[in-house]
Design a protein around this motif. Sequence first.
Motif, PDB file in Angstrom:
ATOM      1  N   TRP A 112       0.827  -1.210   0.000  1.00  0.00           N
ATOM      2  CA  TRP A 112       0.000   0.000   0.000  1.00  0.00           C
ATOM      3  C   TRP A 112       0.859   1.258   0.000  1.00  0.00           C
ATOM      4  CZ3 TRP A 112      -1.161   3.467   4.328  1.00  0.00           C
ATOM      5  CH2 TRP A 112      -2.219   4.346   4.070  1.00  0.00           C
ATOM      6  N   GLN A 113       0.465   2.221  -0.814  1.00  0.00           N
ATOM      7  CA  GLN A 113       1.175   3.496  -0.881  1.00  0.00           C
ATOM      8  C   GLN A 113       0.353   4.566  -0.165  1.00  0.00           C
ATOM      9  OE1 GLN A 113       4.223   3.946  -2.079  1.00  0.00           O
ATOM     10  NE2 GLN A 113       4.355   1.781  -2.657  1.00  0.00           N
ATOM     11  N   PRO A 114       0.810   5.067   0.970  1.00  0.00           N
ATOM     12  CA  PRO A 114       0.059   6.110   1.659  1.00  0.00           C
ATOM     13  C   PRO A 114      -0.151   7.313   0.757  1.00  0.00           C
ATOM     14  CG  PRO A 114       1.789   5.246   3.065  1.00  0.00           C
ATOM     15  CD  PRO A 114       2.027   4.682   1.684  1.00  0.00           C
ATOM     16  N   PRO A 115      -1.351   7.923   0.792  1.00  0.00           N
ATOM     17  CA  PRO A 115      -1.627   9.055  -0.092  1.00  0.00           C
ATOM     18  C   PRO A 115      -0.967  10.348   0.354  1.00  0.00           C
ATOM     19  CG  PRO A 115      -3.494   8.640   1.344  1.00  0.00           C
ATOM     20  CD  PRO A 115      -2.516   7.539   1.592  1.00  0.00           C
ATOM     21  N   THR A 116      -0.432  10.378   1.556  1.00  0.00           N
ATOM     22  CA  THR A 116       0.177  11.582   2.107  1.00  0.00           C
ATOM     23  C   THR A 116       1.187  11.183   3.168  1.00  0.00           C
ATOM     24  OG1 THR A 116      -0.326  13.741   3.119  1.00  0.00           O
ATOM     25  CG2 THR A 116      -1.552  11.822   3.944  1.00  0.00           C
ATOM     26  N   ARG A 117       1.850  12.168   3.743  1.00  0.00           N
ATOM     27  CA  ARG A 117       2.703  11.914   4.900  1.00  0.00           C
ATOM     28  C   ARG A 117       1.960  12.347   6.160  1.00  0.00           C
ATOM     29  NH1 ARG A 117       9.051  13.285   3.575  1.00  0.00           N
ATOM     30  NH2 ARG A 117       9.435  11.459   2.252  1.00  0.00           N
ATOM     31  N   TYR A 118       2.353  11.753   7.281  1.00  0.00           N
ATOM     32  CA  TYR A 118       1.619  11.937   8.523  1.00  0.00           C
ATOM     33  C   TYR A 118       2.519  12.509   9.620  1.00  0.00           C
ATOM     34  CZ  TYR A 118      -1.527   8.743   6.096  1.00  0.00           C
ATOM     35  OH  TYR A 118      -2.360   8.151   5.162  1.00  0.00           O
ATOM     36  N   ASP A 119       1.873  13.171  10.575  1.00  0.00           N
ATOM     37  CA  ASP A 119       2.616  13.687  11.726  1.00  0.00           C
ATOM     38  C   ASP A 119       3.018  12.560  12.674  1.00  0.00           C
ATOM     39  OD1 ASP A 119       2.250  16.489  10.997  1.00  0.00           O
ATOM     40  OD2 ASP A 119       0.155  16.209  11.571  1.00  0.00           O
ATOM     41  N   LEU A 120       2.276  11.472  12.624  1.00  0.00           N
ATOM     42  CA  LEU A 120       2.553  10.322  13.486  1.00  0.00           C
ATOM     43  C   LEU A 120       2.254   9.051  12.709  1.00  0.00           C
ATOM     44  CD1 LEU A 120       3.034   8.974  16.326  1.00  0.00           C
ATOM     45  CD2 LEU A 120       0.565   9.256  16.706  1.00  0.00           C
ATOM     46  N   VAL A 121       3.187   8.122  12.721  1.00  0.00           N
ATOM     47  CA  VAL A 121       2.957   6.783  12.170  1.00  0.00           C
ATOM     48  C   VAL A 121       3.204   5.784  13.283  1.00  0.00           C
ATOM     49  CG1 VAL A 121       3.720   5.034  10.529  1.00  0.00           C
ATOM     50  CG2 VAL A 121       3.528   7.424   9.797  1.00  0.00           C
ATOM     51  N   VAL A 122       2.198   4.958  13.553  1.00  0.00           N
ATOM     52  CA  VAL A 122       2.252   3.974  14.623  1.00  0.00           C
ATOM     53  C   VAL A 122       2.074   2.582  14.025  1.00  0.00           C
ATOM     54  CG1 VAL A 122       1.148   3.135  16.726  1.00  0.00           C
ATOM     55  CG2 VAL A 122       1.267   5.600  16.280  1.00  0.00           C
ATOM     56  N   SER A 123       2.922   1.651  14.418  1.00  0.00           N
ATOM     57  CA  SER A 123       2.756   0.266  14.007  1.00  0.00           C
ATOM     58  C   SER A 123       3.098  -0.619  15.197  1.00  0.00           C
ATOM     59  CB  SER A 123       3.658  -0.066  12.819  1.00  0.00           C
ATOM     60  OG  SER A 123       3.395  -1.365  12.348  1.00  0.00           O
ATOM     61  N   GLN A 124       2.121  -1.421  15.645  1.00  0.00           N
ATOM     62  CA  GLN A 124       2.304  -2.221  16.845  1.00  0.00           C
ATOM     63  C   GLN A 124       1.965  -3.689  16.596  1.00  0.00           C
ATOM     64  OE1 GLN A 124       1.410   0.109  20.654  1.00  0.00           O
ATOM     65  NE2 GLN A 124      -0.261   0.710  19.278  1.00  0.00           N
ATOM     66  N   TYR A 125       2.915  -4.547  16.908  1.00  0.00           N
ATOM     67  CA  TYR A 125       2.719  -5.994  16.817  1.00  0.00           C
ATOM     68  C   TYR A 125       2.304  -6.422  15.408  1.00  0.00           C
ATOM     69  CZ  TYR A 125       2.378  -4.737  21.721  1.00  0.00           C
ATOM     70  OH  TYR A 125       2.609  -4.168  22.954  1.00  0.00           O
ATOM     71  N   VAL A 126       2.849  -5.745  14.422  1.00  0.00           N
ATOM     72  CA  VAL A 126       2.595  -6.112  13.033  1.00  0.00           C
ATOM     73  C   VAL A 126       3.698  -7.046  12.576  1.00  0.00           C
ATOM     74  CG1 VAL A 126       2.450  -5.247  10.668  1.00  0.00           C
ATOM     75  CG2 VAL A 126       1.321  -4.006  12.520  1.00  0.00           C
ATOM     76  N   HIS A 127       3.304  -8.116  11.902  1.00  0.00           N
ATOM     77  CA  HIS A 127       4.251  -9.129  11.461  1.00  0.00           C
ATOM     78  C   HIS A 127       4.176  -9.221   9.934  1.00  0.00           C
ATOM     79  CE1 HIS A 127       4.034  -9.876  15.668  1.00  0.00           C
ATOM     80  NE2 HIS A 127       2.859 -10.459  15.609  1.00  0.00           N
ATOM     81  N   PRO A 128       4.938  -8.427   9.207  1.00  0.00           N
ATOM     82  CA  PRO A 128       4.832  -8.400   7.748  1.00  0.00           C
ATOM     83  C   PRO A 128       5.467  -9.619   7.110  1.00  0.00           C
ATOM     84  CG  PRO A 128       6.617  -6.985   8.457  1.00  0.00           C
ATOM     85  CD  PRO A 128       5.947  -7.474   9.712  1.00  0.00           C
ATOM     86  N   GLU A 134      12.867  -3.699   6.036  1.00  0.00           N
ATOM     87  CA  GLU A 134      12.205  -3.150   4.839  1.00  0.00           C
ATOM     88  C   GLU A 134      10.843  -2.559   5.199  1.00  0.00           C
ATOM     89  OE1 GLU A 134      10.149  -4.982   0.815  1.00  0.00           O
ATOM     90  OE2 GLU A 134      11.996  -5.918   1.571  1.00  0.00           O
ATOM     91  N   PHE A 135      10.120  -3.230   6.080  1.00  0.00           N
ATOM     92  CA  PHE A 135       8.816  -2.751   6.506  1.00  0.00           C
ATOM     93  C   PHE A 135       8.942  -1.418   7.233  1.00  0.00           C
ATOM     94  CE2 PHE A 135       5.348  -2.858   9.742  1.00  0.00           C
ATOM     95  CZ  PHE A 135       4.280  -2.723   8.867  1.00  0.00           C
ATOM     96  N   VAL A 136       9.910  -1.302   8.128  1.00  0.00           N
ATOM     97  CA  VAL A 136      10.122  -0.045   8.850  1.00  0.00           C
ATOM     98  C   VAL A 136      10.486   1.075   7.885  1.00  0.00           C
ATOM     99  CG1 VAL A 136      11.554   1.138  10.566  1.00  0.00           C
ATOM    100  CG2 VAL A 136      10.728  -1.172  11.019  1.00  0.00           C
ATOM    101  N   ALA A 137      11.295   0.761   6.869  1.00  0.00           N
ATOM    102  CA  ALA A 137      11.660   1.776   5.878  1.00  0.00           C
ATOM    103  C   ALA A 137      10.425   2.311   5.163  1.00  0.00           C
ATOM    104  CB  ALA A 137      12.657   1.198   4.877  1.00  0.00           C
ATOM    105  N   ARG A 138       9.465   1.434   4.858  1.00  0.00           N
ATOM    106  CA  ARG A 138       8.218   1.854   4.230  1.00  0.00           C
ATOM    107  C   ARG A 138       7.431   2.774   5.165  1.00  0.00           C
ATOM    108  NH1 ARG A 138       6.209  -0.350  -0.229  1.00  0.00           N
ATOM    109  NH2 ARG A 138       4.088   0.044   0.481  1.00  0.00           N
ATOM    110  N   LEU A 139       7.354   2.396   6.428  1.00  0.00           N
ATOM    111  CA  LEU A 139       6.643   3.231   7.389  1.00  0.00           C
ATOM    112  C   LEU A 139       7.326   4.588   7.544  1.00  0.00           C
ATOM    113  CD1 LEU A 139       5.923   0.643  10.238  1.00  0.00           C
ATOM    114  CD2 LEU A 139       4.338   1.430   8.470  1.00  0.00           C
ATOM    115  N   ALA A 140       8.648   4.574   7.585  1.00  0.00           N
ATOM    116  CA  ALA A 140       9.400   5.818   7.776  1.00  0.00           C
ATOM    117  C   ALA A 140       9.145   6.813   6.641  1.00  0.00           C
ATOM    118  CB  ALA A 140      10.897   5.506   7.894  1.00  0.00           C
ATOM    119  N   GLU A 141       8.969   6.296   5.432  1.00  0.00           N
ATOM    120  CA  GLU A 141       8.690   7.170   4.292  1.00  0.00           C
ATOM    121  C   GLU A 141       7.359   7.900   4.455  1.00  0.00           C
ATOM    122  OE1 GLU A 141      10.348   8.121   1.471  1.00  0.00           O
ATOM    123  OE2 GLU A 141      12.043   7.289   2.585  1.00  0.00           O
ATOM    124  N   ALA A 142       6.462   7.345   5.265  1.00  0.00           N
ATOM    125  CA  ALA A 142       5.140   7.950   5.450  1.00  0.00           C
ATOM    126  C   ALA A 142       5.129   9.015   6.539  1.00  0.00           C
ATOM    127  CB  ALA A 142       4.114   6.872   5.783  1.00  0.00           C
TER     128      ALA A 142
END
Length: 218
Positions: A112-128, A134-142
């Motif tokens: 999924w490509q986020p449509p925008t960037r956010y002031d806060l990105v939270v990811s908890q107990y996600v198992h990609p 690589e998953f954290v890098a995707r989140l960091a871009e958002a």
Amino acid sequence: MSKPHDHPGSPHAAHAAFDPQWWEDHYREHPVKHQSPSPQLVAEVTGLPAGSALDAGCGGGADALWLARQGWQVTAVDVSPTAVSAAEGSAAHHDQEIASRISWVVADLTTWQPPTRYDLVVSQYVHPTVPFTEFVARLAEAVGPDGTLLIVGHDQADEHSAAHAPDDASISLDAATGSLSPDVWDVEVAEPRIRHTEHDSTRVVIRDLVVRAHRRSL
């Protein structure tokens, strides 16, 4: 994508652990019940000025609802249609102004490509299904400039997770921080924490890994 429990004979065995159908089977087999927000989320986000937030792997929606109550405008994403439907239905029973602050999305966070960037990105107990770095890098871009990234997972020393979940359900500090360049990010929290919970009427110790990072303004 809340923490799962895998049991012999469950339909999970028919799918690769943590792929989209695995999660859908999980939430069908274990309907979402009333949940409290994550204590790690409450500890790390309380006091931040409310803005836009991405709840990446919203599961039953308790954290998205808590964020909305604090004034955040939340995009809540999960790969399971059953989980998102249940979370949205639960939120509808709350104050309409609060519920209206949450946009619910069914999507695979690994593509999924986020449509925008956010002031806060939270990811908890996600198992990609991709490497966690690589998953954290995707989140960091958002995360937008001056924004916050919060990652919470099961620490590799967490014996309860090791006993009750498929392999690769825990994360290491290196995996959680390895893609956060020191030229861009200030890692403000990176530590294991202990919390207590109930499992099958037994009080158990859970060891979490908590990482909070601040993206510098450009």
